[in-house]
Design a protein around this motif. Structure first.
Motif, mmCIF file in Angstrom:
data_model
loop_
_atom_site.group_PDB
_atom_site.id
_atom_site.type_symbol
_atom_site.label_atom_id
_atom_site.label_comp_id
_atom_site.label_asym_id
_atom_site.label_seq_id
_atom_site.Cartn_x
_atom_site.Cartn_y
_atom_site.Cartn_z
ATOM 1 N N PRO A 7 57.847 -58.216 -38.258
ATOM 2 C CA PRO A 7 57.650 -57.110 -37.333
ATOM 3 C C PRO A 7 58.863 -56.926 -36.432
ATOM 4 O O PRO A 7 59.569 -57.885 -36.101
ATOM 5 N N ALA A 8 59.127 -55.681 -36.022
ATOM 6 C CA ALA A 8 60.236 -55.409 -35.122
ATOM 7 C C ALA A 8 59.994 -56.091 -33.780
ATOM 8 O O ALA A 8 58.855 -56.161 -33.305
ATOM 9 N N PRO A 9 61.041 -56.626 -33.142
ATOM 10 C CA PRO A 9 60.878 -57.296 -31.850
ATOM 11 C C PRO A 9 60.321 -56.346 -30.792
ATOM 12 O O PRO A 9 60.594 -55.146 -30.811
ATOM 13 N N SER A 10 59.568 -56.899 -29.862
ATOM 14 C CA SER A 10 59.009 -56.099 -28.773
ATOM 15 C C SER A 10 60.111 -55.706 -27.796
ATOM 16 O O SER A 10 61.207 -56.286 -27.780
ATOM 17 N N LEU A 11 59.824 -54.734 -26.935
ATOM 18 C CA LEU A 11 60.789 -54.296 -25.930
ATOM 19 C C LEU A 11 61.140 -55.448 -24.990
ATOM 20 O O LEU A 11 62.311 -55.639 -24.631
ATOM 21 N N LEU A 12 60.132 -56.234 -24.591
ATOM 22 C CA LEU A 12 60.378 -57.351 -23.686
ATOM 23 C C LEU A 12 61.341 -58.355 -24.284
ATOM 24 O O LEU A 12 62.294 -58.799 -23.617
#
Length: 207
Positions: A7-12
């Protein structure tokens, strides 16, 4: 399963990584020697003297196009930290008495197509009497290379050494690792423990 999309990394996690990479550039470390790093390997981070070492190894591996991973206690991966820890490269490890953490990490190497696992073999920034051998058992069990990396915070330099494939002879392989570190940091006081340990293991093997 190998090949499963990540999954793509989160904004945080993206913001936090950007902050750490900014600190890496601000501190001004220089990579002076970099060898090729296999897709699957155990990267040794030594000597471990300060919390800044984490920032250095994150920045150095990013500069080399490597996505580093690290082992973390299973409890750190519980909600709401699960996504963040995985995004940062964390590998959850159950350290309970019934669990063999080496087998868990070996299984993780089998499951993944790529895994560059950074381990601080000293285990602490404080005084030590010997390097822990877990890194070796993981690399040997998974059939992956050991890559010795180093940082000299006094000179603000660091590097990544040549891959060393574990033979199963811990004494001989530890001597090869010690020989590398001696070639780049012969007089570092914390590495003196490694040099002495390699000599002792060699004497035991010869006895």
């Amino acid at each position: 399963m190998p090949g499963q999309p990540t999954p793509a990394p989160s904004l945080l996690s993206r913001l936090f990584k950007a902050l750490l990479l900014g600190l890496y550039r601000w501190k001004g470390w220089t990579l002076v020697d970099v060898h090729p790093v296999p897709k699957k390997c155990v990267i040794l981070g030594a000597p471990h003297t300060t919390n800044w070492d984490f920032v250095f190894f994150l920045g150095a591996t990013n500069e080399c196009g490597i996505k580093p991973s690290f082992m973390g206690k299973l409890s750190l991966f519980k909600w709401p930290m699960t996504r963040f820890m995985l995004d940062m490269g964390g590998v959850p490890v159950d350290r309970s008495r019934r669990a063999n953490y080496v087998e868990q990490v070996v299984a993780e190497f089998t499951r993944r197509d790529e895994l560059a696992l950074v381990i601080a073999p000293e285990g602490t920034r404080g005084t030590i009497t010997a390097w822990r051998s877990g890194f070796y058992h993981i690399a040997h069990g998974a059939g992956v290379a050991i890559v010795p990396a180093w940082v000299d915070n006094a000179a603000m330099t660091g590097g990544i050494g040549p891959a060393i494939f574990p033979s199963g002879d811990f004494a001989a392989d530890l001597r090869r690792i010690a020989d590398f570190y001696r070639s780049v940091m012969p007089d570092h006081p914390k590495l003196a423990v490694l040099y002495a340990q390699a000599a002792i293991e060699g004497e035991k093997a010869a006895a």
